[in-house]
Design a protein around this motif. Sequence first.
Motif, PDB file in Angstrom:
ATOM      1  N   ARG A 185       0.861  -1.177   0.000  1.00  0.00           N
ATOM      2  CA  ARG A 185       0.000   0.000   0.000  1.00  0.00           C
ATOM      3  C   ARG A 185       0.902   1.234   0.000  1.00  0.00           C
ATOM      4  O   ARG A 185       1.104   1.867   1.025  1.00  0.00           O
ATOM      5  N   PRO A 186       1.456   1.569  -1.140  1.00  0.00           N
ATOM      6  CA  PRO A 186       2.535   2.571  -1.195  1.00  0.00           C
ATOM      7  C   PRO A 186       2.098   3.952  -0.741  1.00  0.00           C
ATOM      8  O   PRO A 186       0.958   4.366  -0.960  1.00  0.00           O
ATOM      9  N   ASP A 187       3.036   4.645  -0.105  1.00  0.00           N
ATOM     10  CA  ASP A 187       2.791   6.026   0.272  1.00  0.00           C
ATOM     11  C   ASP A 187       2.882   6.900  -0.976  1.00  0.00           C
ATOM     12  O   ASP A 187       3.850   6.836  -1.733  1.00  0.00           O
ATOM     13  N   LEU A 188       1.884   7.734  -1.178  1.00  0.00           N
ATOM     14  CA  LEU A 188       1.802   8.492  -2.425  1.00  0.00           C
ATOM     15  C   LEU A 188       2.883   9.568  -2.525  1.00  0.00           C
ATOM     16  O   LEU A 188       3.182  10.037  -3.629  1.00  0.00           O
ATOM     17  N   SER A 189       3.489   9.953  -1.406  1.00  0.00           N
ATOM     18  CA  SER A 189       4.567  10.935  -1.492  1.00  0.00           C
ATOM     19  C   SER A 189       5.795  10.353  -2.176  1.00  0.00           C
ATOM     20  O   SER A 189       6.678  11.100  -2.608  1.00  0.00           O
ATOM     21  N   LEU A 190       5.859   9.016  -2.295  1.00  0.00           N
ATOM     22  CA  LEU A 190       6.981   8.353  -2.955  1.00  0.00           C
ATOM     23  C   LEU A 190       6.677   7.993  -4.402  1.00  0.00           C
ATOM     24  O   LEU A 190       7.518   7.425  -5.087  1.00  0.00           O
ATOM     25  N   ASN A 191       5.472   8.320  -4.856  1.00  0.00           N
ATOM     26  CA  ASN A 191       5.030   7.877  -6.171  1.00  0.00           C
ATOM     27  C   ASN A 191       5.501   8.821  -7.268  1.00  0.00           C
ATOM     28  O   ASN A 191       5.258  10.037  -7.215  1.00  0.00           O
ATOM     29  N   THR A 192       6.175   8.246  -8.275  1.00  0.00           N
ATOM     30  CA  THR A 192       6.705   9.067  -9.374  1.00  0.00           C
ATOM     31  C   THR A 192       5.600   9.763 -10.149  1.00  0.00           C
ATOM     32  O   THR A 192       5.765  10.904 -10.602  1.00  0.00           O
ATOM     33  N   ALA A 193       4.442   9.101 -10.303  1.00  0.00           N
ATOM     34  CA  ALA A 193       3.355   9.682 -11.094  1.00  0.00           C
ATOM     35  C   ALA A 193       2.871  11.001 -10.500  1.00  0.00           C
ATOM     36  O   ALA A 193       2.460  11.912 -11.224  1.00  0.00           O
ATOM     37  N   LEU A 194       2.920  11.126  -9.176  1.00  0.00           N
ATOM     38  CA  LEU A 194       2.459  12.352  -8.531  1.00  0.00           C
ATOM     39  C   LEU A 194       3.412  13.512  -8.778  1.00  0.00           C
ATOM     40  O   LEU A 194       3.021  14.673  -8.719  1.00  0.00           O
ATOM     41  N   ARG A 195       4.678  13.210  -9.088  1.00  0.00           N
ATOM     42  CA  ARG A 195       5.678  14.253  -9.313  1.00  0.00           C
ATOM     43  C   ARG A 195       5.932  14.526 -10.792  1.00  0.00           C
ATOM     44  O   ARG A 195       6.711  15.413 -11.129  1.00  0.00           O
ATOM     45  N   ALA A 196       5.319  13.773 -11.667  1.00  0.00           N
ATOM     46  CA  ALA A 196       5.578  13.918 -13.102  1.00  0.00           C
ATOM     47  C   ALA A 196       5.071  15.257 -13.623  1.00  0.00           C
ATOM     48  O   ALA A 196       4.150  15.863 -13.070  1.00  0.00           O
ATOM     49  N   ASP A 197       5.661  15.712 -14.717  1.00  0.00           N
ATOM     50  CA  ASP A 197       5.189  16.935 -15.365  1.00  0.00           C
ATOM     51  C   ASP A 197       3.795  16.745 -15.941  1.00  0.00           C
ATOM     52  O   ASP A 197       3.027  17.691 -16.073  1.00  0.00           O
ATOM     53  N   ASN A 198       3.486  15.501 -16.300  1.00  0.00           N
ATOM     54  CA  ASN A 198       2.213  15.166 -16.933  1.00  0.00           C
ATOM     55  C   ASN A 198       1.364  14.354 -15.949  1.00  0.00           C
ATOM     56  O   ASN A 198       1.823  13.328 -15.443  1.00  0.00           O
ATOM     57  N   PRO A 199       0.106  14.762 -15.651  1.00  0.00           N
ATOM     58  CA  PRO A 199      -0.723  14.038 -14.675  1.00  0.00           C
ATOM     59  C   PRO A 199      -1.413  12.801 -15.240  1.00  0.00           C
ATOM     60  O   PRO A 199      -2.213  12.154 -14.548  1.00  0.00           O
ATOM     61  N   MET A 200      -1.129  12.457 -16.489  1.00  0.00           N
ATOM     62  CA  MET A 200      -1.847  11.402 -17.199  1.00  0.00           C
ATOM     63  C   MET A 200      -1.903  10.090 -16.419  1.00  0.00           C
ATOM     64  O   MET A 200      -2.975   9.493 -16.233  1.00  0.00           O
ATOM     65  N   ASN A 201      -0.769   9.604 -15.947  1.00  0.00           N
ATOM     66  CA  ASN A 201      -0.747   8.299 -15.282  1.00  0.00           C
ATOM     67  C   ASN A 201      -1.557   8.307 -13.997  1.00  0.00           C
ATOM     68  O   ASN A 201      -2.294   7.357 -13.706  1.00  0.00           O
ATOM     69  N   LEU A 202      -1.420   9.364 -13.201  1.00  0.00           N
ATOM     70  CA  LEU A 202      -2.141   9.433 -11.937  1.00  0.00           C
ATOM     71  C   LEU A 202      -3.646   9.498 -12.167  1.00  0.00           C
ATOM     72  O   LEU A 202      -4.425   8.867 -11.438  1.00  0.00           O
ATOM     73  N   ILE A 203      -4.060  10.241 -13.170  1.00  0.00           N
ATOM     74  CA  ILE A 203      -5.492  10.325 -13.484  1.00  0.00           C
ATOM     75  C   ILE A 203      -6.017   8.958 -13.908  1.00  0.00           C
ATOM     76  O   ILE A 203      -7.076   8.498 -13.439  1.00  0.00           O
ATOM     77  N   ARG A 204      -5.287   8.276 -14.779  1.00  0.00           N
ATOM     78  CA  ARG A 204      -5.768   6.980 -15.266  1.00  0.00           C
ATOM     79  C   ARG A 204      -5.865   5.952 -14.151  1.00  0.00           C
ATOM     80  O   ARG A 204      -6.831   5.186 -14.086  1.00  0.00           O
ATOM     81  N   VAL A 205      -4.885   5.935 -13.264  1.00  0.00           N
ATOM     82  CA  VAL A 205      -4.942   4.980 -12.154  1.00  0.00           C
ATOM     83  C   VAL A 205      -6.095   5.335 -11.216  1.00  0.00           C
ATOM     84  O   VAL A 205      -6.778   4.437 -10.700  1.00  0.00           O
ATOM     85  N   THR A 206      -6.324   6.609 -10.989  1.00  0.00           N
ATOM     86  CA  THR A 206      -7.445   7.019 -10.139  1.00  0.00           C
ATOM     87  C   THR A 206      -8.771   6.574 -10.748  1.00  0.00           C
ATOM     88  O   THR A 206      -9.654   6.076 -10.043  1.00  0.00           O
ATOM     89  N   LEU A 207      -8.908   6.721 -12.044  1.00  0.00           N
ATOM     90  CA  LEU A 207     -10.157   6.338 -12.714  1.00  0.00           C
ATOM     91  C   LEU A 207     -10.302   4.819 -12.837  1.00  0.00           C
ATOM     92  O   LEU A 207     -11.381   4.270 -12.583  1.00  0.00           O
ATOM     93  N   GLU A 208      -9.224   4.149 -13.228  1.00  0.00           N
ATOM     94  CA  GLU A 208      -9.306   2.726 -13.566  1.00  0.00           C
ATOM     95  C   GLU A 208      -8.903   1.781 -12.445  1.00  0.00           C
ATOM     96  O   GLU A 208      -9.259   0.605 -12.460  1.00  0.00           O
ATOM     97  N   GLY A 209      -8.123   2.282 -11.492  1.00  0.00           N
ATOM     98  CA  GLY A 209      -7.604   1.417 -10.453  1.00  0.00           C
ATOM     99  C   GLY A 209      -6.432   0.591 -10.952  1.00  0.00           C
ATOM    100  O   GLY A 209      -5.875   0.836 -12.015  1.00  0.00           O
ATOM    101  N   VAL A 210      -6.058  -0.397 -10.171  1.00  0.00           N
ATOM    102  CA  VAL A 210      -4.980  -1.328 -10.507  1.00  0.00           C
ATOM    103  C   VAL A 210      -5.544  -2.730 -10.443  1.00  0.00           C
ATOM    104  O   VAL A 210      -5.973  -3.184  -9.377  1.00  0.00           O
ATOM    105  N   GLY A 211      -5.581  -3.420 -11.573  1.00  0.00           N
ATOM    106  CA  GLY A 211      -6.218  -4.735 -11.653  1.00  0.00           C
ATOM    107  C   GLY A 211      -5.306  -5.871 -11.238  1.00  0.00           C
ATOM    108  O   GLY A 211      -4.137  -5.688 -10.891  1.00  0.00           O
ATOM    109  N   ASN A 212      -5.857  -7.085 -11.294  1.00  0.00           N
ATOM    110  CA  ASN A 212      -5.125  -8.284 -10.896  1.00  0.00           C
ATOM    111  C   ASN A 212      -3.872  -8.527 -11.718  1.00  0.00           C
ATOM    112  O   ASN A 212      -2.910  -9.111 -11.228  1.00  0.00           O
ATOM    113  N   GLU A 213      -3.882  -8.101 -12.992  1.00  0.00           N
ATOM    114  CA  GLU A 213      -2.754  -8.361 -13.875  1.00  0.00           C
ATOM    115  C   GLU A 213      -1.744  -7.215 -13.870  1.00  0.00           C
ATOM    116  O   GLU A 213      -0.822  -7.210 -14.675  1.00  0.00           O
ATOM    117  N   GLU A 214      -1.925  -6.267 -12.980  1.00  0.00           N
ATOM    118  CA  GLU A 214      -1.007  -5.142 -12.866  1.00  0.00           C
ATOM    119  C   GLU A 214      -0.407  -5.127 -11.465  1.00  0.00           C
ATOM    120  O   GLU A 214      -0.773  -5.929 -10.598  1.00  0.00           O
TER     121      GLU A 214
END
Length: 435
Positions: free
Chosen positions: A349-378
Amino acid sequence: MTKRITAILVGLGILVLAVFLIYAWEPSIPEQEPPSPGDFSEAMIEQGRALAGIGNCQSCHTVDPERPLAGGRPFPTDFGTLYSTNITPDPATGIGTWSREAFHRGMRQGVARNGAHLFPAFPYTHYTLVRDEDLDALYAYLMTREPVNAEPPDNQLRFPFNVRLLQAGWKLLFFEEERYQPEDARPELWNRGAYLAQGLGHCSACHTPRNKFGAERTDLAYEGAVIDNWYAPALNTDSRAPVAWTEASLYDYLRSGGSTYHGVAVGSMADVVHRGLGEAENRDIRALASYFSAMAEPGSDEQARQTATATIQSAQRRTADTLGYGEKVFTYACASCHYNDPDNPRALRPDLSLNTALRADNPMNLIRVTLEGVGNEEGLPGVVMPGFAELSNADISALLHFLRATHTDRPAWDNLEDEIERQRQKVATNTESEQ
């Protein structure tokens, strides 16, 4: 005089065209009967299986899991849509009639058995580095798969990008056939990782920006790029990761799909880790970790631990000073899983302050994970995250602004709600296409 100049120009044009056609022409290599599985040793086939995993062949050449390697996966580009080919040993629709010579030429020069130039969506620009013995093992593996009779859809490229002959001109500008040469000053493990990453792994194909002709910007190697509507982050010293990637954390991430100090693999990278590198041997994962950790110039594991602790503590102090709507959304949707002890952060259950997606110039990855979640195959095996598409764009915007302000020292993202809506529409489109 005008007629004479015109005649000279026309003549020169015809001469240039003739020279180009001679340069671009590639002979057909005769068909052969598909080889028998008994033509290859078990050791060679097993080696090829591991190498195919590093090359992520199955992910790119499979649409239906019941018909692996049969091709047909679409690859949208700025020039139209390409479809991956059937690389099973089916003689009619696959590569069953390809000889070893034809296979080597296709992998290293981007030329099909019939002499047609391949489009560079197929990364022959990387495979040209691969050694003979590894191509032989990969050939053995592919030729012993189950033949599947399946004709992929026709490519949908705009003129003139659909003219295969013109790919010879692209190669003249952006391609050089060569083999990987070890760097004597580097250790053996690093050289192995460099060989795999630059060759079969074709890692820079996703993590490097491309020019307007679709070629990698070698001057910006590994500086990050958008691909398949995901942002592949920088892997060099331009990385936005709050904690430097160490060799150990890279190994954990590439082997299991997650790292305590960096988050989990999702989207295209989840395919790479779980469908591709899952077939690779531990020594090759360690080699890749050695290569990429040196690129990012990391500190020690102890320095990484200390940085992670300080980063989480800083985020928690900033959070304590706020009580806005974004924090309320975080408390409702995220805190039960993502709140961590600074001295003992949890990979599951990673701490979000350590997450690269939160620090990226582009919010794309963080938005997609928020919308889609993380599935069994990820991500990490057995650990899932629900999607929060039921939240409004304003809710998600408030949440991400709160996280960006309190969990990082990076500036706020612009036009966040617009980007959330754009990603919501893309997620909906992708879901409909899969049904």
